[in-house]
Motif scaffolding. Structure first.
Motif, PDB file in Angstrom:
ATOM      1  N   SER A  61       7.641   2.883  -4.501  1.00  0.00           N
ATOM      2  CA  SER A  61       8.010   2.588  -5.817  1.00  0.00           C
ATOM      3  C   SER A  61       8.091   1.331  -6.450  1.00  0.00           C
ATOM      4  O   SER A  61       7.503   0.532  -7.128  1.00  0.00           O
ATOM      5  CB  SER A  61       6.975   3.768  -6.769  1.00  0.00           C
ATOM      6  OG  SER A  61       6.182   4.486  -6.388  1.00  0.00           O
ATOM      7  N   GLU A 111       8.133  -1.865  -4.525  1.00  0.00           N
ATOM      8  CA  GLU A 111       6.265  -2.446  -4.545  1.00  0.00           C
ATOM      9  C   GLU A 111       6.179  -3.199  -5.903  1.00  0.00           C
ATOM     10  O   GLU A 111       5.147  -3.484  -5.984  1.00  0.00           O
ATOM     11  CB  GLU A 111       5.687  -1.705  -3.745  1.00  0.00           C
ATOM     12  CG  GLU A 111       5.860  -1.270  -2.219  1.00  0.00           C
ATOM     13  CD  GLU A 111       4.793  -0.005  -1.597  1.00  0.00           C
ATOM     14  OE1 GLU A 111       3.886   0.179  -2.285  1.00  0.00           O
ATOM     15  OE2 GLU A 111       5.079  -0.289   0.059  1.00  0.00           O
ATOM     16  N   ASP A 133      -4.381   0.115   5.716  1.00  0.00           N
ATOM     17  CA  ASP A 133      -3.502   1.053   5.507  1.00  0.00           C
ATOM     18  C   ASP A 133      -4.325   2.038   4.968  1.00  0.00           C
ATOM     19  O   ASP A 133      -5.317   2.137   4.787  1.00  0.00           O
ATOM     20  CB  ASP A 133      -3.299   0.520   4.023  1.00  0.00           C
ATOM     21  CG  ASP A 133      -2.300   1.238   3.713  1.00  0.00           C
ATOM     22  OD1 ASP A 133      -0.874   1.420   4.058  1.00  0.00           O
ATOM     23  OD2 ASP A 133      -2.748   2.508   2.367  1.00  0.00           O
ATOM     24  N   SER A 189      -6.146   0.954  -0.279  1.00  0.00           N
ATOM     25  CA  SER A 189      -6.020   0.650  -1.723  1.00  0.00           C
ATOM     26  C   SER A 189      -5.777  -0.545  -1.832  1.00  0.00           C
ATOM     27  O   SER A 189      -4.989  -1.148  -1.130  1.00  0.00           O
ATOM     28  CB  SER A 189      -4.596   1.828  -2.108  1.00  0.00           C
ATOM     29  OG  SER A 189      -3.487   1.187  -2.981  1.00  0.00           O
ATOM     30  N   LYS A 195      -2.000  -1.502  -3.132  1.00  0.00           N
ATOM     31  CA  LYS A 195      -1.278  -2.158  -1.812  1.00  0.00           C
ATOM     32  C   LYS A 195      -1.618  -3.123  -1.312  1.00  0.00           C
ATOM     33  O   LYS A 195      -0.282  -3.721  -0.847  1.00  0.00           O
ATOM     34  CB  LYS A 195      -1.256  -0.363  -0.857  1.00  0.00           C
ATOM     35  CG  LYS A 195      -0.374   0.536  -1.127  1.00  0.00           C
ATOM     36  CD  LYS A 195      -0.780   1.455  -0.433  1.00  0.00           C
ATOM     37  CE  LYS A 195       0.381   2.708  -1.101  1.00  0.00           C
ATOM     38  NZ  LYS A 195      -0.208   3.685   0.321  1.00  0.00           N
ATOM     39  N   ARG A 237       0.047  -5.823  -3.292  1.00  0.00           N
ATOM     40  CA  ARG A 237       1.269  -6.004  -3.169  1.00  0.00           C
ATOM     41  C   ARG A 237       1.864  -6.472  -1.794  1.00  0.00           C
ATOM     42  O   ARG A 237       2.791  -7.550  -2.267  1.00  0.00           O
ATOM     43  CB  ARG A 237       2.495  -4.548  -3.408  1.00  0.00           C
ATOM     44  CG  ARG A 237       2.179  -3.929  -4.571  1.00  0.00           C
ATOM     45  CD  ARG A 237       2.625  -2.573  -4.505  1.00  0.00           C
ATOM     46  NE  ARG A 237       2.172  -2.237  -6.470  1.00  0.00           N
ATOM     47  CZ  ARG A 237       2.218  -0.681  -6.522  1.00  0.00           C
ATOM     48  NH1 ARG A 237       2.221   0.045  -5.500  1.00  0.00           N
ATOM     49  NH2 ARG A 237       2.324  -0.396  -7.392  1.00  0.00           N
TER      50      ARG A 237
END
Length: 151
Positions: free
Chosen positions: A46, A49, A134, A138, A141, A144
């Protein structure tokens, strides 16, 4: 060479990797006198990212997470997750004069070899595409991922 040149090796890796004890076990095979301190954190991914987090926020989070490693005073750090090299500079700022082992370049070479072996390398002059897949599906994600890819 890695083990014989160092007395105290710190390992940053995922919880599952640390629980397996593989790093410590392997390092001690080559040097039974070596001290190994392994550190896992649910928060590291976390932190790394963290979209929109400024560098000072990351430094504070990292410093808090590796306080136990500061006491150990490692002379070598193994970055046992592909995320960790992305904050290697911040780790160095916290730990000071420490050497790093980052296996990511070797992982990338191996991936290239596998892709070549399977004929999956784009050798044409045409631009390829990148698709983000993924298991969590998400959107955050994915955002990111593409932000890091731009860097």
């Amino acid at each position: 060479e890695l083990v014989s040149n160092y007395k105290r090796i710190g390992v940053f890796a995922t919880e599952a990797t640390i629980k397996s004890g593989k790093y410590s076990e392997e390092l001690k095979k080559y040097n039974s006198n070596i001290q190994v301190r392994e550190l896992a954190s649910k928060n590291w991914v976390s932190i790394v990212e963290g979209v929109g987090k400024d560098i000072e926020d990351k430094r504070l989070c990292i410093k808090d997470e590796i306080a136990k490693m500061l006491e150990f005073k490692p002379d070598k750090i193994i970055l046992g997750c592909t995320h960790y090299p992305l904050v290697q500079n911040e780790i160095a700022e916290v730990l000071g004069d420490v050497q790093f082992f980052n296996g990511s370049p070797n992982l990338a070479k191996h991936l290239k070899e596998v892709l070549e072996e399977k004929g999956l390398i784009n050798t044409s002059n045409q631009k390829g595409t990148i698709e983000f897949i993924d298991s969590s599906n998400s959107e955050l994600k994915e955002k990111r991922f593409f932000e890091y890819l731009k860097k």
